[in-house]
Design an enzyme around this catalytic site. Structure first.
Site, PDB file in Angstrom:
ATOM      1  N   LYS A  54       0.878  -1.330  -0.149  1.00  0.00           N
ATOM      2  CA  LYS A  54       0.109   0.056  -0.019  1.00  0.00           C
ATOM      3  C   LYS A  54       0.681   1.466  -0.037  1.00  0.00           C
ATOM      4  CE  LYS A  54      -3.703  -2.487   2.565  1.00  0.00           C
ATOM      5  NZ  LYS A  54      -4.369  -2.508   4.019  1.00  0.00           N
ATOM      6  N   GLN A  98      -3.656  -1.340  10.092  1.00  0.00           N
ATOM      7  CA  GLN A  98      -3.740  -2.883   9.477  1.00  0.00           C
ATOM      8  C   GLN A  98      -4.281  -3.682  10.384  1.00  0.00           C
ATOM      9  OE1 GLN A  98      -2.889  -3.083   6.137  1.00  0.00           O
ATOM     10  NE2 GLN A  98      -3.608  -5.218   6.427  1.00  0.00           N
ATOM     11  N   ASP A 121     -10.076   3.970   5.373  1.00  0.00           N
ATOM     12  CA  ASP A 121     -10.390   2.635   5.143  1.00  0.00           C
ATOM     13  C   ASP A 121     -11.984   2.370   5.148  1.00  0.00           C
ATOM     14  OD1 ASP A 121      -9.292   0.366   4.581  1.00  0.00           O
ATOM     15  OD2 ASP A 121      -8.707  -0.128   6.638  1.00  0.00           O
TER      16      ASP A 121
END
Ligand code: NDP
Length: 292
Positions: A54, A98, A121
């Site tokens: 990412k 994460q 997100d």
């Protein structure tokens, strides 16, 4: 006739190329470089690879990627303090924690602590509510990527019967909402669903987000259906190695489906492209700029 393969890699590359242009304009006109912060707790091997990928892709679209590695021993209070610090940092536009977090960290509380304006997100409860109410907000990246993949072969989804197998907060639920917002008739199936094959057989659009290798068999699929396989499952091969497969038995589905995503190279690349898209939106929204 064999299904069309939906090339997620190519669609993600095109999306990122378009995004890089928007980022360049943002820099030129407003001296803003979108910045995405990644919090990586512990040494989970797959998580490290995901964050590295990412961050690399963020750099490729001229954004800044800031990785904050924290030890697995990090306490909930320490993690929340890190989130508070990033929330307050004016240079940080997006925050990604994460997942999964190591035990006993409470990921729900951590996600809820993120400034909703930096929730790229799309997992904050406010973002989920905005999607539910069709308000402006950040949409969870994987389902948003799936929508782009579907649109690439089925621009008009109105009235189509979409079946989503899986009801997770991250994938299944937002996926169903996006399909509903696109005027599909939506069925959500899960582990307690009875006679899954007959429900899958009704799908004009099938989303598999289960996490069970090749569970959905080819002969369940309605001829001509659009099949989006979110699953990523590592299975051992006869030679002692491993390979990735989806939740759909790809080889069986190929002669029946109208279009299908491969695993890997389908949904995965789109998820990252959508994360970067959300980060661009965050850089705009936080400064009251209108996204291009
Ligand atoms: P979860 O484990 O959170 O959810 C799985 C869902 O599948 C649950 O709702 C569960 O039902 C349902 N399910 C499990 N077994 C069955 C069954 N036998 N029949 C019907 N439904 C079943 O997984 P995620 O949603 O997070 O992820 C799903 C898959 O997608 C995983 O393989 C994951 O690795 C992959 N993934 C891929 C991403 C990408 O970028 N490509 C991003 C995110 C995930 P119930 O609720 O009843 O337990």
């Amino acid at each position: 006739m064999e299904a069309k393969i939906i090339d997620g890699k190519a669609i993600a590359a095109a999306t990122e190329a378009a995004l890089a242009k928007k980022v360049a304009t943002l820099k030129q006109q407003h001296q803003v470089t979108p910045c995405l912060a990644f919090i990586l707790v512990g040494d989970h091997a797959a998580s490290q690879i995901y964050v590295r990928n990412k961050a690399k892709r963020a750099l490729a679209v001229q954004m800044e990627g800031l990785t904050i590695p924290l030890p697995a021993s990090t306490t909930q209070a320490e993690l929340l303090a890190e989130i508070a610090r990033l929330n307050a940092d004016p240079l940080v536009d997006g925050i990604l924690v994460q997942l999964p977090l190591p035990e006993p960290l409470d990921s729900r509380a951590v996600i809820a602590a993120i400034d909703p304006l930096k929730d790229v997100d799309g997992l904050h409860p406010l973002s989920a509510g905005q999607l539910l109410q069709q308000q402006r907000g950040y949409v969870s990246c994987t389902p948003m990527g799936c929508m782009q993949l579907i649109r690439s072969v089925e621009p008009n989804m109105a009235g189509k019967h979409a079946v989503v197998v899986g009801r997770s907060v991250m994938v299944g639920r937002p996926m169903a909402m996006l399909l509903l917002n696109a005027d599909c008739t939506v069925t959500i199936a899960h582990s307690k669903t009875q006679d899954l094959p007959s429900i899958v057989a009704q799908a004009d659009i099938l989303i598999a987000a289960v996490g069970q290798p090749e569970m959905i068999r080819g002969d369940w699929i309605k001829p001509g259906a659009v099949v989006i396989d979110v699953g990523i499952n590592r299975i051992e091969t006869a030679d002692g190695g491993a390979r990735l497969v989806g939740d759909v038995a790809f080889a069986e589905a190929l002669p029946r489906a109208g279009a299908i995503t491969p695993v890997p190279g389908g949904v995965g690349p789109m998820t990252i492209a959508m994360l970067l898209h959300n980060t661009y939106l965050a850089a705009c929204y936080r400064r009251n700029l209108v996204p291009a």
